[in-house]
Design an enzyme around this catalytic site. Structure first.
Site, PDB file in Angstrom:
ATOM      1  N   GLN A 287       0.809  -1.207  -0.076  1.00 48.67           N
ATOM      2  CA  GLN A 287      -0.024   0.048   0.002  1.00 48.67           C
ATOM      3  C   GLN A 287       0.924   1.267   0.084  1.00 48.67           C
ATOM      4  O   GLN A 287       0.666   2.100  -0.489  1.00 48.67           O
ATOM      5  CB  GLN A 287      -0.978  -0.166   1.094  1.00 48.67           C
ATOM      6  CG  GLN A 287      -1.984   0.965   1.053  1.00 48.67           C
ATOM      7  CD  GLN A 287      -3.269   0.624   0.377  1.00 48.67           C
ATOM      8  OE1 GLN A 287      -3.693  -0.785   0.590  1.00 48.67           O
ATOM      9  NE2 GLN A 287      -3.647   1.428  -0.557  1.00 48.67           N
TER      10      GLN A 287
ATOM     11  N   LYS B 117       1.704   1.717  -3.825  1.00 46.12           N
ATOM     12  CA  LYS B 117       0.553   2.167  -4.375  1.00 46.12           C
ATOM     13  C   LYS B 117       0.132   3.329  -4.129  1.00 46.12           C
ATOM     14  O   LYS B 117      -0.136   4.122  -5.342  1.00 46.12           O
ATOM     15  CB  LYS B 117      -0.448   0.921  -4.060  1.00 46.12           C
ATOM     16  CG  LYS B 117      -1.766   1.120  -4.865  1.00 46.12           C
ATOM     17  CD  LYS B 117      -2.919   0.475  -4.061  1.00 46.12           C
ATOM     18  CE  LYS B 117      -2.904  -0.931  -3.900  1.00 46.12           C
ATOM     19  NZ  LYS B 117      -4.050  -1.534  -3.449  1.00 46.12           N
TER      20      LYS B 117
ATOM     21  N   LYS C   3      -2.409  -0.671   6.746  1.00 46.85           N
ATOM     22  CA  LYS C   3      -3.267  -1.716   6.460  1.00 46.85           C
ATOM     23  C   LYS C   3      -3.704  -2.344   8.002  1.00 46.85           C
ATOM     24  O   LYS C   3      -2.956  -2.261   8.607  1.00 46.85           O
ATOM     25  CB  LYS C   3      -3.078  -2.729   5.679  1.00 46.85           C
ATOM     26  CG  LYS C   3      -3.823  -3.727   4.785  1.00 46.85           C
ATOM     27  CD  LYS C   3      -4.319  -2.699   3.483  1.00 46.85           C
ATOM     28  CE  LYS C   3      -5.471  -3.588   2.976  1.00 46.85           C
ATOM     29  NZ  LYS C   3      -5.672  -2.991   1.353  1.00 46.85           N
TER      30      LYS C   3
ATOM     31  N   GLY D  38     -12.327   0.546   3.461  1.00 50.65           N
ATOM     32  CA  GLY D  38     -12.811  -0.784   3.236  1.00 50.65           C
ATOM     33  C   GLY D  38     -11.685  -1.749   2.619  1.00 50.65           C
ATOM     34  O   GLY D  38     -10.629  -1.051   1.910  1.00 50.65           O
ATOM     35  N   ASP D  39     -11.871  -3.191   2.493  1.00 53.01           N
ATOM     36  CA  ASP D  39     -11.144  -3.921   1.918  1.00 53.01           C
ATOM     37  C   ASP D  39     -11.920  -5.512   1.832  1.00 53.01           C
ATOM     38  O   ASP D  39     -13.045  -5.250   2.050  1.00 53.01           O
ATOM     39  CB  ASP D  39      -9.656  -4.234   2.381  1.00 53.01           C
ATOM     40  CG  ASP D  39      -8.590  -5.189   1.494  1.00 53.01           C
ATOM     41  OD1 ASP D  39      -8.240  -4.632   0.457  1.00 53.01           O
ATOM     42  OD2 ASP D  39      -8.611  -6.443   1.783  1.00 53.01           O
TER      43      ASP D  39
ATOM     44  N   ASN E 263     -16.228  -6.324  -4.788  1.00 53.25           N
ATOM     45  CA  ASN E 263     -16.399  -4.903  -5.237  1.00 53.25           C
ATOM     46  C   ASN E 263     -15.541  -4.622  -6.575  1.00 53.25           C
ATOM     47  O   ASN E 263     -15.793  -4.012  -7.436  1.00 53.25           O
ATOM     48  CB  ASN E 263     -15.870  -4.242  -4.049  1.00 53.25           C
ATOM     49  CG  ASN E 263     -15.549  -2.647  -4.594  1.00 53.25           C
ATOM     50  OD1 ASN E 263     -14.600  -2.222  -4.684  1.00 53.25           O
ATOM     51  ND2 ASN E 263     -16.704  -1.920  -4.648  1.00 53.25           N
TER      52      ASN E 263
ATOM     53  N   SER F 228     -10.401   7.242  -2.521  1.00 48.46           N
ATOM     54  CA  SER F 228     -10.299   7.470  -1.166  1.00 48.46           C
ATOM     55  C   SER F 228      -9.751   8.764  -0.690  1.00 48.46           C
ATOM     56  O   SER F 228     -10.198   9.608  -0.128  1.00 48.46           O
ATOM     57  CB  SER F 228      -9.620   6.324  -0.398  1.00 48.46           C
ATOM     58  OG  SER F 228     -10.480   5.517  -0.163  1.00 48.46           O
TER      59      SER F 228
HETATM   60  O1  2IT Z   1      -6.051  -2.313  -1.558  1.00 50.65           O
HETATM   61  C1  2IT Z   1      -6.518  -1.146  -1.477  1.00 50.65           C
HETATM   62  O2  2IT Z   1      -5.844  -0.200  -2.142  1.00 50.65           O
HETATM   63  C2  2IT Z   1      -7.833  -0.890  -0.671  1.00 50.65           C
HETATM   64  N1  2IT Z   1      -8.231  -1.856   0.174  1.00 50.65           N
HETATM   65  C3  2IT Z   1      -8.286   0.616  -0.658  1.00 50.65           C
HETATM   66  C4  2IT Z   1      -7.667   1.278   0.526  1.00 50.65           C
HETATM   67  C5  2IT Z   1      -8.274   2.909   0.503  1.00 50.65           C
HETATM   68  O3  2IT Z   1      -7.787   3.224   1.647  1.00 50.65           O
HETATM   69  O4  2IT Z   1      -8.948   3.039  -0.125  1.00 50.65           O
END
Ligand code: 2IT
Length: 445
Positions: free
Chosen positions: A109, A112, A124, A163-164, A239, A377
């Site tokens: 993350q 990313k 996370k 979310g995840d 999703n 987000s």
């Molecule tokens: O894996 C991801 O990028 C997410 N689950 C979204 C994380 C977010 O903060 O929107």
């Protein structure tokens, strides 16, 4: 040598964390040319700092079942890196959650989020709680208990969950409600993926899937190719899968598969029209059984199998980590795959990715391809900060620009190091350069 030493130390100091070590190894291998060009990184112990989360919280989550019994789960938040912004990343509620899984996800993350070009660090969190089969009241009580611990560690300028897997708008609402009640302030920028009436962003539900397709469009465009007329093999039914399918249909492609934990559905006519909305029902259903789709629409369900045995042009895994190993990568190549984009985080083993790339498949890695979710987000956070909301078109246009920039910056980074059109190395290098440079300039912290 520096990379080898850090890898060796990391595996010694994080025993049994195989997912985490897998993601670190892939990442450090990719950024080797940058490390070689910057000897000061070793002197600053940059990699040693990068692979160690800034902070990890673990806590007990007790909650009362409808049967009157007390259940106890393990809750976590991993605050991985705050070099370029406050910690940001989703919460996963699934029985497969443990510290290893959340550390790999937090590490990924960080990079990313750096690629999105927006000011967010990496985190996370989650819990080994499985919402499937639980009543609404149980889910609410669980979310309230989880937030009763988590609220100490988060805030709109500190750490912003979302979310995840296993956490959608319903859970986000319960989590936000409890945060608001404990803190006694209306800080809706503390969490993203909210409903529209209390600070959510338009396009956020679609963002991860739409982002994959906007990124794919850039890749195909670069190859002088188009989405229209392509056959897509997808996994998952949640999703990301839903968002991908909506956009693929809009762009004139055809999706022939979805999958769940117990098998996959093959729909040769294409998943389009009302069938796409049925995915939302499937996701809300407590049985999490994709076979219901096959029964409803009269197509085949292959029990205990994965969709990688199907033939197609573009493959998009959207389920969970390591659902593709080398034998499945072989099937994907034999199926005629030209492009492979990761909708899920680390859906393939390192060896499987190498196999795909060595066999001429263009690989769009998760950090780049599925960054649209967290990008929107961050746009939700912007809207919460200015106490205003943008139209669908405004958010969607920004998302398209972001996905294009992610592609272009990855290509530019790979070219700068003479790596050709390697989107995996390109994305890792582009992200690493931002985080590394910032960490050096912020000093030894
Ligand atoms: O894996 C991801 O990028 C997410 N689950 C979204 C994380 C977010 O903060 O929107």
């Amino acid at each position: 040598m520096y990379i080898e030493r850090v890898l060796e130390e990391t595996s010694r100091r994080n025993p049994h964390e195989d997912y985490f070590l897998q993601s670190v190894k892939k990442f450090l291998d990719s950024v080797r040319p940058v490390i070689d060009a910057h000897p000061e990184y070793e002197a600053n112990a940059l990699l040693e700092r990068l692979v160690e989360p800034e902070r990890v919280f673990q806590f007990r989550v007790p909650w009362l079942g409808d049967d009157g019994k007390v259940h106890v789960n393990k809750g976590y938040r991993v605050q991985f890196n705050s070099a370029i912004g406050p910690y940001k990343g989703g919460l996963r509620f699934s029985s497969s959650v443990n510290l290893d899984v959340l550390k790999f996800l937090g590490f990924e993350q960080t990079f990313k989020n750096a690629l999105t070009t927006l000011p967010i660090g990496g985190a996370k969190g989650g819990c080994d709680f499985d919402p499937h089969g639980k009543s609404d009241n149980e889910i609410m009580r669980f979310c309230q208990s989880y937030m009763t611990e988590l609220y100490r560690y988060i805030g709109p300028s500190l750490d912003i969950p979302a979310g995840d897997i296993g956490v959608s708008e319903k859970e986000i609402a319960y989590l936000f409600g409890q945060y608001k009640r404990i803190k006694g302030v209306y800080e809706n920028g503390v969490i993203t993926g909210k409903g529209i009436n209390y600070g959510g962003s338009l396009i956020r539900p679609e963002a991860a899937g739409y982002g994959v397709l906007y990124y794919a469009r850039e890749v195909l465009n670069h190859q002088k190719d188009v989405i229209q007329g392509k056959t897509f093999v997808l996994s998952g039914y949640g999703n990301v899968t839903w968002g991908c399918i909506k956009k693929i249909n809009e762009l004139g492609g055809k999706v022939i598969s979805i999958s769940g934990h117990n098998g996959y559905v093959y729909d040769p006519d294409g998943i389009c029209g009302d069938k796409v909305n049925y995915l939302l029902e499937l996701r809300a259903n407590k049985n999490r059984d994709v076979k219901m789709y096959a029964d409803k629409y009269g197509c085949k369900f292959f029990e205990g199998r994965k969709p990688w045995e199907l033939k197609g042009d573009i493959y998009i895994p959207c389920a969970t980590q390591n659902e593709i190993d080398v034998s499945e990568a072989k099937m994907i190549v034999e199926g005629g795959c030209k492009y492979y984009f990761e909708g899920a985080n680390m859906p393939a083993t390192n060896e499987a990715i190498e196999y795909l790339q060595q066999n001429g498949v263009i690989v769009g890695p998760a950090k780049a391809a599925n960054a649209g979710g967290v990008a929107v987000s961050a746009l939700e956070m912007s809207q919460n900060s200015i106490r205003y909301s943008w139209t669908k078109e405004e958010v969607d246009n920004k998302l398209q620009e972001i996905m294009k920039k992610i592609h272009d910056e990855s290509v530019e980074a790979a070219e700068r190091y003479n790596l050709g059109y390697d989107l995996v190395k390109g994305a890792n290098i582009a992200a690493f350069e931002k985080v590394a440079k910032t960490m050096i300039s912020e000093g030894v912290i």
